[in-house]
Design a protein around this motif. Sequence first.
Motif, PDB file in Angstrom:
ATOM      1  N   ASN A 141       0.840  -1.193   0.000  1.00 49.03           N
ATOM      2  CA  ASN A 141       0.000   0.000   0.000  1.00 49.03           C
ATOM      3  C   ASN A 141       0.878   1.246   0.000  1.00 49.03           C
ATOM      4  N   ALA A 142       0.242   2.400   0.106  1.00 50.13           N
ATOM      5  CA  ALA A 142       0.986   3.657   0.064  1.00 50.13           C
ATOM      6  C   ALA A 142       1.979   3.758   1.210  1.00 50.13           C
ATOM      7  N   GLU A 143       1.598   3.266   2.369  1.00 49.35           N
ATOM      8  CA  GLU A 143       2.505   3.296   3.517  1.00 49.35           C
ATOM      9  C   GLU A 143       3.763   2.476   3.244  1.00 49.35           C
ATOM     10  N   ALA A 144       3.597   1.359   2.535  1.00 51.51           N
ATOM     11  CA  ALA A 144       4.748   0.514   2.234  1.00 51.51           C
ATOM     12  C   ALA A 144       5.731   1.228   1.304  1.00 51.51           C
ATOM     13  N   ILE A 145       5.219   1.928   0.287  1.00 55.56           N
ATOM     14  CA  ILE A 145       6.105   2.679  -0.602  1.00 55.56           C
ATOM     15  C   ILE A 145       6.814   3.777   0.188  1.00 55.56           C
ATOM     16  N   LYS A 146       6.075   4.482   1.016  1.00 52.64           N
ATOM     17  CA  LYS A 146       6.645   5.549   1.840  1.00 52.64           C
ATOM     18  C   LYS A 146       7.746   5.001   2.751  1.00 52.64           C
ATOM     19  N   TYR A 147       7.498   3.860   3.371  1.00 48.86           N
ATOM     20  CA  TYR A 147       8.481   3.242   4.257  1.00 48.86           C
ATOM     21  C   TYR A 147       9.773   2.941   3.499  1.00 48.86           C
ATOM     22  N   ASN A 148       9.655   2.388   2.299  1.00 49.60           N
ATOM     23  CA  ASN A 148      10.835   2.022   1.519  1.00 49.60           C
ATOM     24  C   ASN A 148      11.623   3.247   1.086  1.00 49.60           C
ATOM     25  N   ILE A 149      10.949   4.306   0.648  1.00 53.29           N
ATOM     26  CA  ILE A 149      11.670   5.515   0.235  1.00 53.29           C
ATOM     27  C   ILE A 149      12.357   6.159   1.439  1.00 53.29           C
ATOM     28  N   GLU A 150      11.665   6.189   2.569  1.00 54.26           N
ATOM     29  CA  GLU A 150      12.275   6.754   3.778  1.00 54.26           C
ATOM     30  C   GLU A 150      13.483   5.936   4.223  1.00 54.26           C
ATOM     31  N   ARG A 151      13.397   4.629   4.062  1.00 55.31           N
ATOM     32  CA  ARG A 151      14.553   3.795   4.429  1.00 55.31           C
ATOM     33  C   ARG A 151      15.724   4.063   3.490  1.00 55.31           C
ATOM     34  N   ALA A 152      15.448   4.280   2.205  1.00 57.40           N
ATOM     35  CA  ALA A 152      16.520   4.638   1.265  1.00 57.40           C
ATOM     36  C   ALA A 152      17.148   5.973   1.643  1.00 57.40           C
ATOM     37  N   ALA A 153      16.338   6.877   2.198  1.00 60.12           N
ATOM     38  CA  ALA A 153      16.826   8.199   2.575  1.00 60.12           C
ATOM     39  C   ALA A 153      17.667   8.185   3.841  1.00 60.12           C
ATOM     40  N   ASP A 154      17.459   7.212   4.697  1.00 65.78           N
ATOM     41  CA  ASP A 154      18.155   7.134   5.976  1.00 65.78           C
ATOM     42  C   ASP A 154      19.631   6.816   5.733  1.00 65.78           C
ATOM     43  N   PRO A 155      20.556   7.686   6.145  1.00 66.66           N
ATOM     44  CA  PRO A 155      21.984   7.411   5.931  1.00 66.66           C
ATOM     45  C   PRO A 155      22.438   6.088   6.529  1.00 66.66           C
ATOM     46  N   GLU A 156      21.765   5.611   7.572  1.00 64.41           N
ATOM     47  CA  GLU A 156      22.137   4.345   8.189  1.00 64.41           C
ATOM     48  C   GLU A 156      21.965   3.165   7.233  1.00 64.41           C
ATOM     49  N   THR A 157      21.070   3.308   6.271  1.00 63.59           N
ATOM     50  CA  THR A 157      20.831   2.222   5.325  1.00 63.59           C
ATOM     51  C   THR A 157      21.988   2.085   4.351  1.00 63.59           C
ATOM     52  N   GLY A 158      22.636   3.187   4.032  1.00 63.39           N
ATOM     53  CA  GLY A 158      23.724   3.152   3.054  1.00 63.39           C
ATOM     54  C   GLY A 158      23.230   2.879   1.655  1.00 63.39           C
ATOM     55  N   SER A 159      22.053   3.411   1.323  1.00 61.46           N
ATOM     56  CA  SER A 159      21.438   3.128   0.030  1.00 61.46           C
ATOM     57  C   SER A 159      22.079   3.925  -1.095  1.00 61.46           C
ATOM     58  N   ARG A 160      22.291   3.275  -2.235  1.00 65.72           N
ATOM     59  CA  ARG A 160      22.780   3.967  -3.420  1.00 65.72           C
ATOM     60  C   ARG A 160      21.742   4.934  -3.974  1.00 65.72           C
ATOM     61  N   PHE A 161      20.478   4.771  -3.518  1.00 68.46           N
ATOM     62  CA  PHE A 161      19.397   5.618  -4.014  1.00 68.46           C
ATOM     63  C   PHE A 161      19.169   6.852  -3.144  1.00 68.46           C
ATOM     64  N   GLN A 162      19.969   7.011  -2.097  1.00 73.14           N
ATOM     65  CA  GLN A 162      19.771   8.117  -1.166  1.00 73.14           C
ATOM     66  C   GLN A 162      19.788   9.488  -1.844  1.00 73.14           C
ATOM     67  N   PRO A 163      20.702   9.742  -2.797  1.00 71.90           N
ATOM     68  CA  PRO A 163      20.686  11.071  -3.426  1.00 71.90           C
ATOM     69  C   PRO A 163      19.363  11.403  -4.102  1.00 71.90           C
ATOM     70  N   ALA A 164      18.661  10.392  -4.602  1.00 70.62           N
ATOM     71  CA  ALA A 164      17.387  10.635  -5.290  1.00 70.62           C
ATOM     72  C   ALA A 164      16.258  10.942  -4.317  1.00 70.62           C
ATOM     73  N   THR A 165      16.491  10.754  -3.016  1.00 69.50           N
ATOM     74  CA  THR A 165      15.460  11.031  -2.012  1.00 69.50           C
ATOM     75  C   THR A 165      15.536  12.452  -1.467  1.00 69.50           C
ATOM     76  N   GLU A 166      16.614  13.144  -1.787  1.00 67.86           N
ATOM     77  CA  GLU A 166      16.848  14.436  -1.138  1.00 67.86           C
ATOM     78  C   GLU A 166      15.746  15.445  -1.458  1.00 67.86           C
ATOM     79  N   GLY A 167      15.189  16.025  -0.407  1.00 67.82           N
ATOM     80  CA  GLY A 167      14.183  17.066  -0.554  1.00 67.82           C
ATOM     81  C   GLY A 167      12.785  16.567  -0.844  1.00 67.82           C
ATOM     82  N   LEU A 168      12.585  15.263  -0.926  1.00 69.23           N
ATOM     83  CA  LEU A 168      11.241  14.742  -1.175  1.00 69.23           C
ATOM     84  C   LEU A 168      10.380  14.866   0.070  1.00 69.23           C
ATOM     85  N   VAL A 169       9.125  15.243  -0.116  1.00 67.11           N
ATOM     86  CA  VAL A 169       8.137  15.234   0.973  1.00 67.11           C
ATOM     87  C   VAL A 169       7.072  14.218   0.597  1.00 67.11           C
TER      88      VAL A 169
END
Length: 541
Positions: A141-169
């Motif tokens: 659901n929408a919450e699941a997508i939000k959770y995954n994007i937020e996890r990519a944004a978290d520096p602790e995850t070390g995601s290669r996709f983190q730069p693409a999350t910057e500034g997203l609301v």
Amino acid sequence: MVESSVWSARSRRRSRCGVGVVAALTVAVSATVFDAVSAASTEPPVSEAAAAGGVPTRGGSATVVFSGQPVTLDPQLHRVSLAFSEPAVAASVFGHLAFMNTETGAVELYFLESLEPNEDASVWTLTLHPNISFSDGTPLNAEAIKYNIERAADPETGSRFQPATEGLVLEVIDELSLQVTLPAPDPGWDTVLVSNFAGVGSPTAIQAALDEGVEVGTRPVGAGPFMVKDWDPGQTLTLERNPYFEDFMPGQPYLDELILENVGDRSQQVSALASGAAQVVLTSGGGPTDALLEVGNAVVTNSGGGATIHLNTAVPPFDDVRARMALALALDRTITSDAFSPGTAPASGLFPESSPFYNPDYTYPEQDVEEAQRLFDELAAEGTPVEFSYTTYNTAEQTAMVDTLIAQLAEFDNVTFEADMRTYDGYLEASISREYQSLAWGTYFTGPLPILYDNVHPDGILNYGNWDNAEVGEALADLATAFTVEEQKAVWDVVQREMIEDMPVVWLCEGVLTVGYADGFIVPRSINLGTFPLWAEVGYA
């Protein structure tokens, strides 16, 4: 409604017997800068059986062989879209919110029912199809997508996709709808979604692994057509049908079981298909493709770009353009291309002649041993001889590539080379962390957005070589207001010119990306770069 602001971590086919296939070409950009249109055929690459209207039967087990299987599957660390080996594996488990049409480069929706921008493309609304569940029974659901994007944004995850999350609301509108507000208007954010966020994992499974201190990628749970049955990480992944998938796509997947095998030798891959040990081969290059067509069938994509030796322009010796140019001029690209991908012609330029962005003035330089030696000598005289390592992973082709580099560079003075052979995951980590001097790589694309843009923009999330070219950055900034092909061509002309004059990579062979399959098996189409199919659609005739 739930709203959050995402963290910011930075300051700113061919077919046998002549039956119909269509090879995908680089595409143009039309009405707005990010709307892809076909530069050649309007039909996507399809197989013989699909062209004849064939639909797979339900049941059976199929084996897929390819090179470079990852040892973990984490949707915030591994792509399901625009890459080679890893998305072929990850997509079988996580599926796709959306994917790209191999022929046109256009975004096609899958789990998403709609993906709509507002008038200035600063706000995008994602709406899911109903009744999609992860293989653990929890809802996508929408919450699941939000959770995954937020996890990519978290520096602790070390995601290669983190730069693409910057500034997203991110704001959950309802059960199935997520609103994403961008830091600035972007008419092409749908391609960003495909490149970075198309794979979604079960928040329940991810959080359980995190709470237990277990690596998330060792317990992959997605909403894709299959789920993990048995796993020898890096070698064999055996998958069984996700029982919830047909709530989304009735009757699919057709197969009961999908077995993914790591086979690094391409001749062994062909032999596996010929003997019946495998039903699908994922490969690249002219030679392997021709061999597959002798024993089976293939969906083939001819891409823009091609294989490269990526050079890390932020560290010695390749922080000096003279070292980069010396290496490029020292190598015979025909020999080197054949080693990297047997039977594949060297690329002559960034765009093929069929592209509206092709410019014959910007072709890659041929070997020039005298100029290469002059540059090697000049650098050595300054106390900075060219000494470097080549980071790759262990396959027959890359072993041949290393041998070719050794042989060719042995003809020159004042250049020293060594191989840095790693596991596939270790190789990926070196690229993402940018801890290498030179790297076996490739920049393949159907349309220049997002892949080419992300590879060459100074802040591009795929710019692993740290190439910081001010003229390229300024030109790419003009894309936002480049509404005609002529205006867009002016931008890509700058990119082509600077890639030749500044030489951030050594270009090798053309992009020939192939999904081979056995007689009696159906692969309707390939997706994204053309390196794998939609797994739910494949099966026996």
